[in-house]
Design an enzyme around this catalytic site. Structure first.
Site, PDB file in Angstrom:
ATOM      1  N   TRP A  34       0.847  -1.203   0.000  1.00  0.00           N
ATOM      2  CA  TRP A  34       0.000   0.000   0.000  1.00  0.00           C
ATOM      3  C   TRP A  34       0.883   1.254   0.000  1.00  0.00           C
ATOM      4  O   TRP A  34       0.547   2.260  -0.626  1.00  0.00           O
ATOM      5  CB  TRP A  34      -0.893   0.003   1.248  1.00  0.00           C
ATOM      6  N   HIS A  35       2.035   1.150   0.694  1.00  0.00           N
ATOM      7  CA  HIS A  35       2.882   2.335   0.818  1.00  0.00           C
ATOM      8  C   HIS A  35       3.521   2.745  -0.499  1.00  0.00           C
ATOM      9  O   HIS A  35       3.797   3.926  -0.708  1.00  0.00           O
ATOM     10  CB  HIS A  35       3.963   2.101   1.872  1.00  0.00           C
ATOM     11  N   GLY A  36       3.803   1.793  -1.359  1.00  0.00           N
ATOM     12  CA  GLY A  36       4.409   2.194  -2.621  1.00  0.00           C
ATOM     13  C   GLY A  36       4.676   1.010  -3.514  1.00  0.00           C
ATOM     14  O   GLY A  36       4.773  -0.132  -3.057  1.00  0.00           O
TER      15      GLY A  36
END
Lengths: 302, 473
Positions: B325-327
């Protein structure tokens, strides 16, 4: 409710602004009485009644390429190096003004001119111009910053009237160093008692090798130099242009400005004189200063 | 327009006065004005992506309305699927297309086949992961009949795009935030004052700690191969506090600004670096995301209802997805995996009871330090541009081949490092104290606030204003 909120907010804003400005004024006082930067070093360590024979102005190349101490020993003169790293010609003119406006006198100004200033100069504020900020109340310094500041936030322009803006924006450059001078008011930031600084030997070129120079055609035609020359003339001071040695560039200079030019761009022939391609080490500085002194002698005798 | 910019200060003052002075008697106008202000705020960065947020809002508004009308289970499932596909489709395209395309090509190359799949020049819309998750939570909750569908489209659009938390959270649940758009709001002096306090605390964390630390962290991580083990350790320490100051600072400012407009946002951090194990850490770090994954991923996967080993797999999936989700980079996936694996022993033993607040004692200090070190190693993967760089960073840390000390390489760097250390000390002292008082929110006294404001003025990195790290997610 809203009224009370806004009143409280304004009250705290005023208290914080008052304390912040008070701290900034103290910071300003501390910097002005210190020797940490060249501007206050000059004012606090020298007597305006005792005239200098010359002063050196320039960027890091002026700061490290020539030593006033070496020149003085050879020519029995009295000089000072007011060069500051990361500055351009406009900042150097400002320093010259600061010298005279602080009551000092000199017969010659040796301007160590860098290639980027040969034809024109940037109107932007240089990275280390903040070192002049303690004297922002003086008109020539305020005008310098006011003419150059852009954008919404203008710390120098506002700083004359609201010092907290300047001292908070430049907190690591001005405010925190001023606290340091509280304990060591005589500390000088990277220069000696004559204003000189020396780079160590280069770690990149341990072997001593002869240098090969690339010839580069250059023209000195910066209009700011005329202003510089004219300003000095009104103060009874003559401008001498000096191009310090480069490691691999020989500048063939066509000069439009009348001031005497000493071009030593290719005088040092070994890389053992250099810290990096544009800065000298101690050995290089001694040699360059010696060569410069020889050139200065006839000029000073005139 | 970031929170610590002069443009935002002007924007906030203008919006605040219009909202409370001119529109205080009309809830609909207040909501409409918040919606316009939020779109203006978002459009300041890139107005073209306003269509994206509007489309996402419209989709979930319409799906929500239809879910409210339909009792047929398969229709409801279909509607939910439409919403999820559209939302995750947009997120997937903008955030993950190039990642998947590149890995697809690499995978074929690995097996000796060449596949041509061109990457696209995609600009990642700021905050897309945040508002996508927020609007998805609404639809899922309506589907689960936890909340009623919103009929007021202005209120709903304002809920999705509410500017204080639009680009970096906290990721609010519709059940908590949406009703606040539907009832009259009145200016409350105490709430507004608490908002100002928490804004200042957030600005301190962001501008004094995070922005100063960024200068040193960038220098160390960009040249890690020459740095000494001490310098590399400082790089990890400073990045741990940079990301904490940056993200928790943002969350605090978002919560504070919301209070100025009469809204209450959920708390996103609760002194995570005082955690005595990884499990505690994840209950205190980015709480709104952790709880989102728990409610909308872990539990639907089966949670702990199907036995210990099955739930363990679910936990690892959650950590992996959270990392992703973060990247769109393997570094984030590895980071998620590391945290998942660190969590496993605790999960299996189940012997440790997580504390809500840490009472710092000599007995739990080693545990806290050990947890911080483990989290710190994870941050190396989070911060590094590639897994190779992260591995090399850690190898250099332990083999000690470099000798450079970036943090003390110039008087400027030394000064900035000193400011960071002072900032870190302040944050730890304050958090230890509030943790002891069992108070989740830092509420400084008037005197402390004046002191904090002065520290902010004279220690903040005003010339190095860095955008919030989590904007890129």
């Amino acid at each position: 409710m809203m009224k009370k909120f806004l009143i409280q907010l304004s009250k705290y804003f005023l208290i914080i602004a008052l304390i912040a400005n008070l701290l900034s004024l103290i910071s300003n006082f501390l910097l002005k009485r210190s020797s940490i930067f060249k501007a206050s070093f000059l004012v606090n360590n020298f007597d305006p009644e005792q005239a200098f024979d010359y002063f050196i102005i320039g960027s890091s190349r002026g700061l490290t390429s020539i030593g006033s101490e070496e020149i003085d020993q050879k020519l029995t003169t009295r000089g000072i190096n007011l060069s500051q790293d990361d500055t351009g010609l406009p900042s150097q003119l400002l320093m010259a003004k600061h010298f005279f406006e602080s009551g000092f006198r000199a017969s010659y100004c040796i301007l160590v001119l860098d290639e980027p200033d040969f034809e024109h100069s940037s109107m932007q504020i240089n990275d280390n111009d903040y070192r002049m900020a303690p004297y922002l109340q003086r008109d020539y310094i305020y005008d310098y910053f006011r003419e150059r500041e852009r954008g919404i936030i203008r710390p120098y322009t506002l700083g004359k009237y609201v010092p907290a803006v300047l001292y908070s924006y430049y907190n690591t450059e001005l405010f925190i160093p001023s606290l340091f001078t509280l304990f060591r008011p005589t500390y000088r930031h990277r220069f000696d008692q004559y204003g000189n600084y020396t780079y160590p030997d280069s770690q990149l070129n341990p072997e001593n090798e002869s240098l090969k120079f690339i010839q580069v055609q250059k023209k000195i035609s910066n209009t700011l130099l005329y202003e510089f020359e004219e300003y000095l003339r009104t103060r009874g001071c003559q401008l001498i242009l000096y191009v310090a040695p480069y490691e691999n560039r020989e500048l063939i200079i066509q000069q439009e400005v009348k001031a005497p030019l000493i071009n030593h761009s290719s005088t040092l022939l070994e890389n053992s004189y250099f810290y990096d391609p544009i800065h000298l080490n101690e050995k290089g500085k001694l040699e360059a200063s010696s060569l410069l002194a020889k050139e200065l002698q006839p000029l000073f005798q005139k | 327009m970031i929170f610590n910019s002069i443009e935002f200060a002007f924007f906030l003052v203008i919006v605040f006065f219009i909202y409370w002075v001119l529109l205080k008697k009309d809830l609909n106008l207040q909501n409409l004005f918040l919606l316009i202000s939020s779109y203006f705020f978002y459009g300041w960065w890139n107005w073209k992506f306003l269509t994206l947020i509007a489309f996402s809002s419209l989709t979930d508004y319409l799906v929500g309305r239809q879910l409210g009308k339909s009792q047929n289970q398969s229709t409801r499932k279909g509607l939910l699927l439409i919403s999820i596909l559209i939302n995750l489709g947009l997120l997937g395209f903008f955030k993950y297309y190039n990642f998947f395309a590149q890995n697809f090509v690499d995978a074929f190359l690995f097996f000796g086949s060449k596949v041509s799949l061109s990457s696209l020049q995609i600009v990642l819309p700021v905050g897309i992961s945040f508002y996508t998750f927020q609007t998805m939570s609404y639809t899922i909750d309506v589907y689960r009949k936890k909340i009623n569908p919103c009929k007021d489209y202005i209120a709903f659009f304002a809920f999705v795009s509410f500017f204080p938390q639009l680009v970096a959270g906290p990721i609010e649940r519709a059940g908590h935030l949406l009703p606040q758009f539907l009832k009259a709001r009145f200016f409350d002096y105490k709430i507004a004052v608490s908002g100002i306090r928490i804004i200042l605390w957030g600005l301190f964390k962001k501008m004094v700690i995070a922005d100063n630390a960024a200068m040193i962290v960038d220098g160390i991580f960009n040249d890690y191969s020459t740095q000494s083990p001490l310098s590399l350790s400082i790089g990890i320490l400073f990045f741990a506090f940079q990301i904490y100051g940056d993200f928790s600072g943002y969350s605090d400012i978002a919560i504070g600004i919301s209070r100025l407009f009469g809204f209450d946002l959920m708390s996103n951090f609760r002194f995570p670096y005082l955690s005595s194990n990884i499990s505690e850490f994840w209950k205190r770090w980015h709480i709104s995301l952790s709880s989102w994954f728990k409610d909308y991923l872990y539990i639907p996967l089966g949670g702990n209802r199907k036995g210990k080993w099955f739930s363990l797999i679910n936990v690892l999936i959650v950590f992996l997805v959270s990392g992703f989700w973060h990247g769109a980079n393997w570094t984030f996936i590895i980071w998620g995996l590391i945290n998942g694996l660190l969590y496993v022993p605790l999960y299996i033993s189940k012997g440790i009871k997580d504390e809500e607040f840490t009472q710092l004692r000599l007995t739990n200090l080693p545990k806290i330090l050990f947890t911080f070190i483990l989290v710190g190693f994870g941050w190396v993967y989070f911060r590094s541009p590639s897994v190779y760089d992260a591995n090399q960073y850690l190898i250099h840390l332990f083999t000690g081949s470099g000798s450079a000390m970036y943090f003390s390489s110039s008087s400027k760097h030394l000064l900035v490092s000193l400011i960071c250390l002072i900032g870190i000390a302040i944050i730890l002292i304050v958090e230890i104290r509030y943790s002891r008082l069992k108070k989740g929110e830092v509420t400084l006294s008037n005197f402390q606030l004046i002191l904090l404001s002065l520290l902010l003025l004279f220690m903040a990195a005003f010339k190095n204003p860095i955008s919030f790290i989590y904007f890129q997610f």
